[in-house]
Design a protein around this motif. Structure first.
Motif, mmCIF file in Angstrom:
data_model
loop_
_atom_site.group_PDB
_atom_site.id
_atom_site.type_symbol
_atom_site.label_atom_id
_atom_site.label_comp_id
_atom_site.label_asym_id
_atom_site.label_seq_id
_atom_site.Cartn_x
_atom_site.Cartn_y
_atom_site.Cartn_z
ATOM 1 N N ASN A 70 44.815 43.738 41.122
ATOM 2 C CA ASN A 70 44.734 42.389 40.553
ATOM 3 C C ASN A 70 44.171 41.374 41.528
ATOM 4 N N SER A 71 44.272 41.651 42.805
ATOM 5 C CA SER A 71 43.819 40.696 43.816
ATOM 6 C C SER A 71 42.296 40.694 43.993
ATOM 7 N N THR A 72 41.599 41.599 43.332
ATOM 8 C CA THR A 72 40.147 41.694 43.459
ATOM 9 C C THR A 72 39.468 40.479 42.833
ATOM 10 N N CYS A 73 38.460 39.931 43.518
ATOM 11 C CA CYS A 73 37.697 38.776 43.031
ATOM 12 C C CYS A 73 36.322 39.236 42.553
ATOM 13 N N TYR A 74 35.878 38.703 41.428
ATOM 14 C CA TYR A 74 34.601 39.085 40.837
ATOM 15 C C TYR A 74 33.696 37.875 40.712
ATOM 16 N N TYR A 75 32.431 38.046 41.102
ATOM 17 C CA TYR A 75 31.429 36.996 40.972
ATOM 18 C C TYR A 75 30.200 37.582 40.298
ATOM 19 N N ILE A 76 29.677 36.840 39.334
ATOM 20 C CA ILE A 76 28.497 37.260 38.588
ATOM 21 C C ILE A 76 27.261 36.637 39.227
ATOM 22 N N LEU A 77 26.315 37.487 39.618
ATOM 23 C CA LEU A 77 25.044 37.036 40.184
ATOM 24 C C LEU A 77 24.021 36.910 39.071
ATOM 25 N N THR A 78 23.356 35.794 39.031
ATOM 26 C CA THR A 78 22.345 35.602 37.999
ATOM 27 C C THR A 78 21.322 34.569 38.450
ATOM 28 N N SER A 79 20.167 34.593 37.820
ATOM 29 C CA SER A 79 19.131 33.607 38.096
ATOM 30 C C SER A 79 19.284 32.395 37.193
ATOM 31 N N PHE A 80 19.980 32.590 36.061
ATOM 32 C CA PHE A 80 20.224 31.503 35.113
ATOM 33 C C PHE A 80 21.438 31.868 34.266
ATOM 34 N N LYS A 121 31.857 29.584 52.014
ATOM 35 C CA LYS A 121 32.740 28.802 51.140
ATOM 36 C C LYS A 121 33.489 29.736 50.179
ATOM 37 N N ILE A 122 32.784 30.673 49.576
ATOM 38 C CA ILE A 122 33.405 31.630 48.658
ATOM 39 C C ILE A 122 34.457 32.446 49.391
ATOM 40 N N PHE A 123 34.105 33.005 50.544
ATOM 41 C CA PHE A 123 35.028 33.861 51.284
ATOM 42 C C PHE A 123 36.252 33.091 51.772
ATOM 43 N N SER A 124 36.075 31.839 52.135
ATOM 44 C CA SER A 124 37.210 31.048 52.622
ATOM 45 C C SER A 124 38.180 30.702 51.495
ATOM 46 N N GLU A 125 37.702 30.753 50.250
ATOM 47 C CA GLU A 125 38.556 30.444 49.106
ATOM 48 C C GLU A 125 39.299 31.664 48.565
ATOM 49 N N ILE A 126 39.008 32.849 49.106
ATOM 50 C CA ILE A 126 39.712 34.063 48.685
ATOM 51 C C ILE A 126 41.163 33.925 49.147
ATOM 52 N N PRO A 127 42.137 34.147 48.263
ATOM 53 C CA PRO A 127 43.541 34.011 48.663
ATOM 54 C C PRO A 127 43.860 34.819 49.917
ATOM 55 N N GLY A 128 44.565 34.181 50.851
ATOM 56 C CA GLY A 128 44.937 34.831 52.101
ATOM 57 C C GLY A 128 43.847 34.835 53.133
ATOM 58 N N GLU A 172 31.823 55.929 41.819
ATOM 59 C CA GLU A 172 32.254 55.915 43.220
ATOM 60 C C GLU A 172 33.554 55.129 43.425
ATOM 61 N N MET A 173 33.789 54.117 42.617
ATOM 62 C CA MET A 173 34.985 53.286 42.771
ATOM 63 C C MET A 173 36.208 53.899 42.092
ATOM 64 N N LYS A 174 35.987 54.788 41.137
ATOM 65 C CA LYS A 174 37.102 55.353 40.368
ATOM 66 C C LYS A 174 38.198 55.936 41.266
ATOM 67 N N PRO A 175 37.880 56.769 42.256
ATOM 68 C CA PRO A 175 38.970 57.318 43.078
ATOM 69 C C PRO A 175 39.644 56.280 43.984
ATOM 70 N N LEU A 176 39.012 55.135 44.181
ATOM 71 C CA LEU A 176 39.571 54.103 45.055
ATOM 72 C C LEU A 176 40.404 53.063 44.311
ATOM 73 N N ALA A 177 40.309 53.045 42.987
ATOM 74 C CA ALA A 177 40.912 51.973 42.187
ATOM 75 C C ALA A 177 42.416 51.827 42.400
ATOM 76 N N LYS A 178 43.109 52.888 42.668
ATOM 77 C CA LYS A 178 44.570 52.834 42.847
ATOM 78 C C LYS A 178 44.963 52.651 44.310
ATOM 79 N N ASN A 179 43.974 52.541 45.194
ATOM 80 C CA ASN A 179 44.250 52.401 46.621
ATOM 81 C C ASN A 179 43.763 51.040 47.098
ATOM 82 N N GLU A 180 44.629 50.058 47.027
ATOM 83 C CA GLU A 180 44.243 48.682 47.349
ATOM 84 C C GLU A 180 43.711 48.557 48.777
#
Length: 135
Positions: free
Chosen positions: A86-96, A126-133, A46-54
């Motif tokens: 490049n501006s995309t932020c990634y966070y890993i969700l985990t229990s441990f 806190k996470i969202f407020s730290e996103i650049p811009g 689903e993300m493939k067609p959107l990858a080039k459209n920031e």
């Protein structure tokens, strides 16, 4: 007035976690749209067609590590082949967090991206407020 994040993407096979994280994200009041996937393979498709459209691409991804069919690490490796913004932020969700996970994050250049479930509204703010811009 603070800028709202356009779009957040949640990828987790646990529907309860997806529901909770979606609701918590909405409660922050800092995000315009949330898109969710219960299967990382579908997310890539689903993300493939959107990858080039920031403009229409999610600014933030929350990715569960332990999923069937395609875990979070495999998802990221395959996903980055799409060359997302490049501006995309990634966070890993985990229990441990294991030492192997820390090493993998370091190898992928995303150390410090781990979020321990369950999340809270304040933690997300806190996470969202730290996103650049977005501060």
């Amino acid at each position: 007035m603070e800028k709202k994040i356009k779009k957040v993407c949640i990828i987790d096979d646990d529907q309860t976690q997806v529901y909770l994280l979606t609701k918590l994200t909405e409660l922050t009041g800092m995000v315009r749209d949330v898109v969710t996937f219960n299967d990382a393979r579908v997310a890539i498709r689903e993300m493939k067609p959107l990858a080039k459209n920031e403009e229409s691409f999610p600014e933030v991804f929350f990715i569960d590590l332990n999923m069937p069919f395609m875990n979070g690490w495999v998802f990221l490796k395959e996903f980055w082949k799409l060359e997302p913004p490049n501006s995309t932020c990634y966070y890993i969700l985990t229990s441990f967090i294991t030492d192997a996970d820390k090493k993998m994050a370091e190898d992928l250049g995303i150390e410090g991206c781990f979020l321990i479930k369950p999340m809270t509204v304040d933690g997300l703010k806190k996470i969202f407020s730290e996103i650049p811009g977005n501060g």
